[in-house]
Design a protein around this motif. Structure first.
Motif, PDB file in Angstrom:
ATOM      1  N   LEU A 153       6.757  -6.805  -0.096  1.00  7.84           N
ATOM      2  CA  LEU A 153       6.746  -6.031  -1.344  1.00  7.84           C
ATOM      3  C   LEU A 153       8.027  -6.339  -2.101  1.00  7.84           C
ATOM      4  N   ALA A 154       7.922  -6.983  -3.248  1.00  9.68           N
ATOM      5  CA  ALA A 154       9.080  -7.280  -4.083  1.00  9.68           C
ATOM      6  C   ALA A 154       9.083  -6.338  -5.278  1.00  9.68           C
ATOM      7  N   GLN A 155      10.134  -5.544  -5.387  1.00 10.14           N
ATOM      8  CA  GLN A 155      10.325  -4.563  -6.457  1.00 10.14           C
ATOM      9  C   GLN A 155       9.032  -3.852  -6.868  1.00 10.14           C
ATOM     10  N   PRO A 156       8.324  -3.187  -5.937  1.00  7.10           N
ATOM     11  CA  PRO A 156       7.074  -2.496  -6.300  1.00  7.10           C
ATOM     12  C   PRO A 156       7.337  -1.428  -7.359  1.00  7.10           C
ATOM     13  N   SER A 157       6.649  -1.511  -8.484  1.00  9.95           N
ATOM     14  CA  SER A 157       7.014  -0.718  -9.668  1.00  9.95           C
ATOM     15  C   SER A 157       6.011   0.347 -10.067  1.00  9.95           C
ATOM     16  N   LEU A 158       4.905   0.474  -9.339  1.00  8.95           N
ATOM     17  CA  LEU A 158       3.933   1.520  -9.644  1.00  8.95           C
ATOM     18  C   LEU A 158       4.070   2.658  -8.636  1.00  8.95           C
ATOM     19  N   PRO A 159       3.855   3.901  -9.119  1.00  8.76           N
ATOM     20  CA  PRO A 159       3.487   4.302 -10.479  1.00  8.76           C
ATOM     21  C   PRO A 159       4.685   4.267 -11.433  1.00  8.76           C
ATOM     22  N   LEU A 160       4.392   3.939 -12.685  1.00 13.69           N
ATOM     23  CA  LEU A 160       5.440   3.781 -13.677  1.00 13.69           C
ATOM     24  C   LEU A 160       6.096   5.099 -14.063  1.00 13.69           C
ATOM     25  N   ASP A 161       5.374   6.209 -13.891  1.00  7.37           N
ATOM     26  CA  ASP A 161       5.853   7.493 -14.381  1.00  7.37           C
ATOM     27  C   ASP A 161       6.489   8.377 -13.315  1.00  7.37           C
ATOM     28  N   ASP A 162       6.642   7.887 -12.094  1.00  9.19           N
ATOM     29  CA  ASP A 162       7.253   8.697 -11.039  1.00  9.19           C
ATOM     30  C   ASP A 162       8.030   7.798 -10.097  1.00  9.19           C
ATOM     31  N   PRO A 163       9.350   7.695 -10.279  1.00 13.74           N
ATOM     32  CA  PRO A 163      10.145   6.767  -9.472  1.00 13.74           C
ATOM     33  C   PRO A 163      10.218   7.125  -7.997  1.00 13.74           C
ATOM     34  N   ALA A 164       9.849   8.348  -7.632  1.00 10.74           N
ATOM     35  CA  ALA A 164       9.910   8.768  -6.234  1.00 10.74           C
ATOM     36  C   ALA A 164       8.552   8.695  -5.545  1.00 10.74           C
ATOM     37  N   ALA A 165       7.545   8.155  -6.211  1.00 11.17           N
ATOM     38  CA  ALA A 165       6.196   8.070  -5.644  1.00 11.17           C
ATOM     39  C   ALA A 165       5.864   6.618  -5.311  1.00 11.17           C
ATOM     40  N   VAL A 166       4.801   6.441  -4.518  1.00  9.46           N
ATOM     41  CA  VAL A 166       4.246   5.117  -4.263  1.00  9.46           C
ATOM     42  C   VAL A 166       2.793   5.129  -4.709  1.00  9.46           C
ATOM     43  N   GLU A 167       2.259   3.938  -4.954  1.00  7.88           N
ATOM     44  CA  GLU A 167       0.912   3.848  -5.515  1.00  7.88           C
ATOM     45  C   GLU A 167      -0.167   4.281  -4.520  1.00  7.88           C
ATOM     46  N   SER A 168      -0.008   3.968  -3.249  1.00 10.67           N
ATOM     47  CA  SER A 168      -0.995   4.344  -2.238  1.00 10.67           C
ATOM     48  C   SER A 168      -1.008   5.857  -2.042  1.00 10.67           C
ATOM     49  N   ASP A 169      -2.190   6.428  -1.821  1.00 11.16           N
ATOM     50  CA  ASP A 169      -2.259   7.864  -1.561  1.00 11.16           C
ATOM     51  C   ASP A 169      -1.947   8.130  -0.085  1.00 11.16           C
ATOM     52  N   ALA A 170      -1.912   9.408   0.283  1.00  4.79           N
ATOM     53  CA  ALA A 170      -1.485   9.797   1.627  1.00  4.79           C
ATOM     54  C   ALA A 170      -2.403   9.232   2.702  1.00  4.79           C
ATOM     55  N   ALA A 171      -3.708   9.240   2.455  1.00  2.30           N
ATOM     56  CA  ALA A 171      -4.649   8.736   3.453  1.00  2.30           C
ATOM     57  C   ALA A 171      -4.454   7.244   3.687  1.00  2.30           C
ATOM     58  N   GLU A 172      -4.271   6.486   2.602  1.00  7.43           N
ATOM     59  CA  GLU A 172      -4.064   5.047   2.758  1.00  7.43           C
ATOM     60  C   GLU A 172      -2.763   4.774   3.503  1.00  7.43           C
ATOM     61  N   LEU A 173      -1.690   5.483   3.148  1.00  4.27           N
ATOM     62  CA  LEU A 173      -0.412   5.284   3.823  1.00  4.27           C
ATOM     63  C   LEU A 173      -0.523   5.596   5.317  1.00  4.27           C
ATOM     64  N   ALA A 174      -1.251   6.661   5.658  1.00 11.97           N
ATOM     65  CA  ALA A 174      -1.410   7.013   7.066  1.00 11.97           C
ATOM     66  C   ALA A 174      -2.175   5.925   7.814  1.00 11.97           C
ATOM     67  N   ALA A 175      -3.212   5.382   7.188  1.00 10.82           N
ATOM     68  CA  ALA A 175      -3.988   4.321   7.830  1.00 10.82           C
ATOM     69  C   ALA A 175      -3.149   3.060   8.016  1.00 10.82           C
ATOM     70  N   ILE A 176      -2.332   2.749   7.022  1.00 16.25           N
ATOM     71  CA  ILE A 176      -1.492   1.560   7.121  1.00 16.25           C
ATOM     72  C   ILE A 176      -0.421   1.752   8.182  1.00 16.25           C
TER      73      ILE A 176
END
Length: 283
Positions: A153-176
Motif C-alpha cells: 500500500l503506497a500512500q493510501p488516500s481513501l476515504p478523502l474526507d476522513d484522514p483517520a479512516a480506511v476504505e475497507s469496512d470492519a468486516a473486510e478488515l477482520a477477514a483480511i
C-alpha cells in the motif's frame, strides 16, 4: 533499469495492451514481463510515465506486470488541470468509493478476478498487488482473493474526507486480518511524514485493524523529489508519491531504498516459501 521520465507522454509500446473481460466487464490491461504476476494499480491521474517507470522496475525484477487502466489517459504526463478533472470524475463514479462510510470500492471485485487470471497465466505460488494513492487500499481489498500473497500500500488516500479512516469496512478488515494471521502474511505500507492526503492517523487505523502484520514505513519529507510534475506540485501539493512522482532514483535515496525493499518483498513472497513471520525485518 528504467531512466527518469521526461515531461512528455509515454507510448507504453513495450507493454502488450490487452482487453481482459472478467465478470462481464472489459478493461484495458497493459501486460509485460515474465515470472510471477504483480498487479500494479496506478495512482491519480492514471498510468503516467512515472507509474510506467515503476511497472518497468517490477518487470526488471523478474515479474510479469499487469497494469490495468482504471481512470485517466493511458501514458499521459500528469498536468494539473486535466489531472484534477480525472480526479473529480473518479470521485463521483459508481466504481469508486472516495468518501468515508461506503466500504471498499466496487472495482476491487474485478481486480480480485484479475489476480486469479494472472495466477492462471503466470503460475507461481501467488500474485503481488501494489496500490497507490487513490488505489492504495485496493491492494488490501484484493487480499480477499487467495491468489494474492504480497500486498503493498503506497500512500493510501481513501476515504478523502476522513484522514483517520480506511476504505475497507470492519468486516473486510477482520477477514483480511484473519487471513494474514492464518497464512503468516504481511502488508507493507509507505507514506511521507508530511503527506496531506495519507496522514499518520490513517496508518494508526490500519495498525489497529491489522495488528503487527501491518508493517509501516514513513519517509521524511526531505526525501521527496522537489520538482514533481504539475499535478503533484499544484494539486497534490505535498510529498506524496513514494514510488513515482516523488521518487529520487539515486543510490542511497530513501525512496529508491523503499522501491528496492518492495522488489525484495515481492521476490521473497512470490519466488520462495516465506520464512517465519518477523515484523521487524519482514524479509
Amino acid at each position: 533499469m528504467p531512466t527518469s521520465p521526461s515531461p512528455s507522454n509515454d507510448d507504453l509500446a513495450d507493454f502488450q495492451a490487452r482487453t481482459i473481460t472478467l465478470d462481464d466487464v472489459s478493461r484495458r490491461v497493459f501486460v509485460s514481463g515474465s515470472g510471477p504476476a504483480v498487479v500494479v494499480l496506478a495512482e491519480m491521474p492514471g498510468i503516467s510515465p512515472h507509474v510506467a517507470r515503476f511497472a518497468r522496475w517490477i518487470r526488471h525484477g523478474g515479474f510479469t506486470v499487469y497494469l490495468p487502466s482504471l481512470f485517466g489517459t493511458d501514458g499521459a504526463y500528469p498536468e494539473a488541470e486535466p489531472g484534477l478533472a480525472v480526479l473529480r470524475r473518479a470521485c463521483i463514479s459508481a466504481e469508486f468509493h472516495a468518501l468515508a462510510g461506503r466500504g471498499a470500492s466496487p472495482v476491487t471485485a474485478w481486480l480480485r478476478a484479475l489476480a486469479r487470471r494472472a495466477l492462471e497465466e503466470c503460475g507461481g505460488p501467488g500474485v503481488g498487488a501494489v496500490g497507490m494513492c487513490f488505489t492504495g487500499n485496493f491492494a488490501l481489498s484484493m487480499m480477499l482473493e487467495p491468489a494474492v500473497l504480497a500486498p503493498v500500500l503506497a500512500q493510501p488516500s481513501l476515504p478523502l474526507d476522513d484522514p483517520a479512516a480506511v476504505e475497507s469496512d470492519a468486516a473486510e478488515l477482520a477477514a483480511i486480518r484473519a487471513r494474514l494471521e492464518r497464512d503468516e502474511l504481511t502488508v507493507l505500507a509507505y507514506r511521507f511524514d508530511g503527506d496531506r492526503h495519507c496522514r499518520a492517523e490513517r496508518f494508526a487505523a490500519y495498525r489497529a485493524a491489522l495488528g503487527a502484520r501491518f508493517v509501516a514505513r514513513v519517509l521524511p519529507d526531505t526525501a521527496a523529489n522537489p520538482d514533481p510534475p504539475p499535478f503533484f506540485r499544484d494539486v497534490v501539493a505535498s510529498p506524496h508519491s513514494v514510488f513515482t512522482a516523488h521518487l529520487v532514483d539515486a543510490a542511497g535515496e530513501p525512496t529508491a531504498q523503499a522501491r528496492d525493499e518492495v522488489l525484495a518483498f515481492l521476490r521473497q513472497r512470490l519466488y520462495a516459501t516465506p520464512p517465519l513471520f518477523d515484523a521487524e525485518t519482514i524479509l
